[in-house]
Design a protein around this motif. Structure first.
Motif, mmCIF file in Angstrom:
data_model
loop_
_atom_site.group_PDB
_atom_site.id
_atom_site.type_symbol
_atom_site.label_atom_id
_atom_site.label_comp_id
_atom_site.label_asym_id
_atom_site.label_seq_id
_atom_site.Cartn_x
_atom_site.Cartn_y
_atom_site.Cartn_z
ATOM 1 N N HIS A 19 95.770 -21.450 31.398
ATOM 2 C CA HIS A 19 95.357 -22.852 31.366
ATOM 3 C C HIS A 19 94.617 -23.090 30.062
ATOM 4 O O HIS A 19 93.973 -22.186 29.541
ATOM 5 C CB HIS A 19 94.408 -23.193 32.522
ATOM 6 C CG HIS A 19 95.015 -23.036 33.876
ATOM 7 N ND1 HIS A 19 95.788 -24.007 34.457
ATOM 8 C CD2 HIS A 19 94.960 -22.024 34.763
ATOM 9 C CE1 HIS A 19 96.182 -23.595 35.647
ATOM 10 N NE2 HIS A 19 95.696 -22.393 35.860
ATOM 11 N N LYS A 20 94.681 -24.309 29.556
ATOM 12 C CA LYS A 20 93.934 -24.639 28.344
ATOM 13 C C LYS A 20 92.454 -24.467 28.628
ATOM 14 O O LYS A 20 91.955 -24.867 29.676
ATOM 15 C CB LYS A 20 94.220 -26.066 27.900
ATOM 16 C CG LYS A 20 95.616 -26.254 27.371
ATOM 17 C CD LYS A 20 95.845 -27.679 26.926
ATOM 18 C CE LYS A 20 97.273 -27.844 26.464
ATOM 19 N NZ LYS A 20 97.569 -29.215 26.064
ATOM 20 N N THR A 21 91.757 -23.873 27.681
ATOM 21 C CA THR A 21 90.331 -23.648 27.846
ATOM 22 C C THR A 21 89.633 -23.791 26.505
ATOM 23 O O THR A 21 90.236 -23.535 25.458
ATOM 24 C CB THR A 21 90.053 -22.251 28.445
ATOM 25 O OG1 THR A 21 88.643 -22.060 28.573
ATOM 26 C CG2 THR A 21 90.623 -21.151 27.582
ATOM 27 N N SER A 22 88.388 -24.193 26.548
ATOM 28 C CA SER A 22 87.621 -24.318 25.308
ATOM 29 C C SER A 22 86.891 -23.024 24.976
ATOM 30 O O SER A 22 86.354 -22.884 23.885
ATOM 31 C CB SER A 22 86.626 -25.476 25.417
ATOM 32 O OG SER A 22 85.738 -25.238 26.487
ATOM 33 N N ASN A 23 86.868 -22.075 25.938
ATOM 34 C CA ASN A 23 86.136 -20.840 25.710
ATOM 35 C C ASN A 23 86.837 -19.672 26.422
ATOM 36 O O ASN A 23 86.670 -19.491 27.620
ATOM 37 C CB ASN A 23 84.692 -20.994 26.202
ATOM 38 C CG ASN A 23 83.836 -19.801 25.886
ATOM 39 O OD1 ASN A 23 84.325 -18.739 25.479
ATOM 40 N ND2 ASN A 23 82.542 -19.949 26.062
ATOM 41 N N ASP A 24 87.588 -18.901 25.678
ATOM 42 C CA ASP A 24 88.293 -17.746 26.249
ATOM 43 C C ASP A 24 87.346 -16.715 26.852
ATOM 44 O O ASP A 24 87.717 -15.979 27.754
ATOM 45 C CB ASP A 24 89.135 -17.039 25.186
ATOM 46 C CG ASP A 24 90.348 -17.837 24.769
ATOM 47 O OD1 ASP A 24 90.630 -18.878 25.397
ATOM 48 O OD2 ASP A 24 91.014 -17.402 23.818
ATOM 49 N N MET A 25 86.126 -16.658 26.367
ATOM 50 C CA MET A 25 85.167 -15.658 26.841
ATOM 51 C C MET A 25 84.750 -15.909 28.291
ATOM 52 O O MET A 25 84.326 -14.994 28.977
ATOM 53 C CB MET A 25 83.923 -15.631 25.951
ATOM 54 C CG MET A 25 84.220 -15.170 24.536
ATOM 55 S SD MET A 25 84.940 -13.515 24.450
ATOM 56 C CE MET A 25 83.565 -12.535 24.997
ATOM 57 N N ASN A 26 84.852 -17.141 28.754
ATOM 58 C CA ASN A 26 84.470 -17.473 30.123
ATOM 59 C C ASN A 26 85.661 -17.611 31.048
ATOM 60 O O ASN A 26 85.523 -18.091 32.166
ATOM 61 C CB ASN A 26 83.664 -18.779 30.152
ATOM 62 C CG ASN A 26 82.281 -18.591 29.597
ATOM 63 O OD1 ASN A 26 81.712 -17.515 29.684
ATOM 64 N ND2 ASN A 26 81.742 -19.622 28.991
ATOM 65 N N PHE A 27 86.832 -17.195 30.611
ATOM 66 C CA PHE A 27 88.047 -17.349 31.412
ATOM 67 C C PHE A 27 88.228 -16.135 32.306
ATOM 68 O O PHE A 27 88.409 -15.016 31.844
ATOM 69 C CB PHE A 27 89.265 -17.519 30.499
ATOM 70 C CG PHE A 27 90.465 -18.054 31.211
ATOM 71 C CD1 PHE A 27 90.663 -19.417 31.314
ATOM 72 C CD2 PHE A 27 91.390 -17.197 31.786
ATOM 73 C CE1 PHE A 27 91.777 -19.932 31.965
ATOM 74 C CE2 PHE A 27 92.495 -17.693 32.441
ATOM 75 C CZ PHE A 27 92.689 -19.060 32.532
ATOM 76 N N ASN A 28 88.172 -16.356 33.612
ATOM 77 C CA ASN A 28 88.249 -15.275 34.593
ATOM 78 C C ASN A 28 89.686 -15.119 35.093
ATOM 79 O O ASN A 28 90.258 -16.035 35.658
ATOM 80 C CB ASN A 28 87.316 -15.591 35.768
ATOM 81 C CG ASN A 28 87.147 -14.417 36.709
ATOM 82 O OD1 ASN A 28 87.764 -13.377 36.563
ATOM 83 N ND2 ASN A 28 86.286 -14.596 37.690
ATOM 84 N N CYS A 29 90.249 -13.936 34.905
ATOM 85 C CA CYS A 29 91.622 -13.651 35.341
ATOM 86 C C CYS A 29 91.664 -12.960 36.708
ATOM 87 O O CYS A 29 92.745 -12.631 37.197
ATOM 88 C CB CYS A 29 92.314 -12.749 34.320
ATOM 89 S SG CYS A 29 92.449 -13.450 32.678
ATOM 90 N N LEU A 30 90.524 -12.741 37.318
ATOM 91 C CA LEU A 30 90.473 -12.001 38.570
ATOM 92 C C LEU A 30 91.394 -12.610 39.627
ATOM 93 O O LEU A 30 92.104 -11.912 40.325
ATOM 94 C CB LEU A 30 89.040 -11.941 39.093
ATOM 95 C CG LEU A 30 88.829 -11.120 40.355
ATOM 96 C CD1 LEU A 30 89.108 -9.644 40.080
ATOM 97 C CD2 LEU A 30 87.414 -11.292 40.860
ATOM 98 N N PHE A 31 91.363 -13.926 39.740
ATOM 99 C CA PHE A 31 92.223 -14.615 40.698
ATOM 100 C C PHE A 31 93.390 -15.249 39.942
ATOM 101 O O PHE A 31 93.523 -16.463 39.878
ATOM 102 C CB PHE A 31 91.431 -15.671 41.469
ATOM 103 C CG PHE A 31 90.340 -15.090 42.317
ATOM 104 C CD1 PHE A 31 90.638 -14.257 43.378
ATOM 105 C CD2 PHE A 31 89.013 -15.370 42.044
ATOM 106 C CE1 PHE A 31 89.635 -13.721 44.168
ATOM 107 C CE2 PHE A 31 88.002 -14.837 42.828
ATOM 108 C CZ PHE A 31 88.309 -14.011 43.890
ATOM 109 N N CYS A 32 94.216 -14.417 39.388
ATOM 110 C CA CYS A 32 95.387 -14.891 38.634
ATOM 111 C C CYS A 32 96.210 -15.836 39.504
ATOM 112 O O CYS A 32 96.611 -16.895 39.068
ATOM 113 C CB CYS A 32 96.212 -13.700 38.171
ATOM 114 S SG CYS A 32 97.690 -14.143 37.254
#
Length: 80
Positions: A19-32
Motif C-alpha cells: 500500500h502507498k505509505t509515507s513512511n516505510d519504517m512504520n509499515f508492518n508486514c506481520l499481517f500481510c
C-alpha cells in the motif's frame, strides 16, 4: 520494535510496500493478509466492489500499533 512478535517488515518482498505509505519504517508486514478480512465490522476502510470486499485503501493491519487491535477483535469474535 523491528522484527518483534508484533511487528515485522519484509523489505525483500517484491510487493513491499503493498500500500502507498509515507513512511516505510512504520509499515508492518506481520499481517500481510488481514485476519479481519472476513469481518464486516473490521474497523478498516474498505469498499464493496462486485460483491467483493476491496481493502486496497486500508492500512489498518500495516500500522505498527495494529497488533493489539487485531488480536483484541479476534478475541472478541471468538467469545461471541
Amino acid at each position: 520494535m523491528e522484527n518483534s512478535h508484533s511487528f515485522f517488515r519484509n523489505y525483500q518482498c517484491r510487493y513491499f510496500p503493498c500500500h502507498k505509505t509515507s513512511n516505510d519504517m512504520n509499515f508492518n508486514c506481520l499481517f500481510c493478509f488481514c485476519p479481519l478480512y472476513h469481518m464486516e465490522d473490521c474497523g478498516g476502510s474498505y469498499e464493496i466492489k462486485n460483491n467483493i470486499k476491496n481493502c486496497m485503501n486500508c492500512k489498518l493491519p500495516h500500522r505498527p500499533e495494529a497488533y493489539d487491535y487485531i488480536i483484541d477483535k479476534l478475541k472478541k469474535q471468538r467469545a461471541e
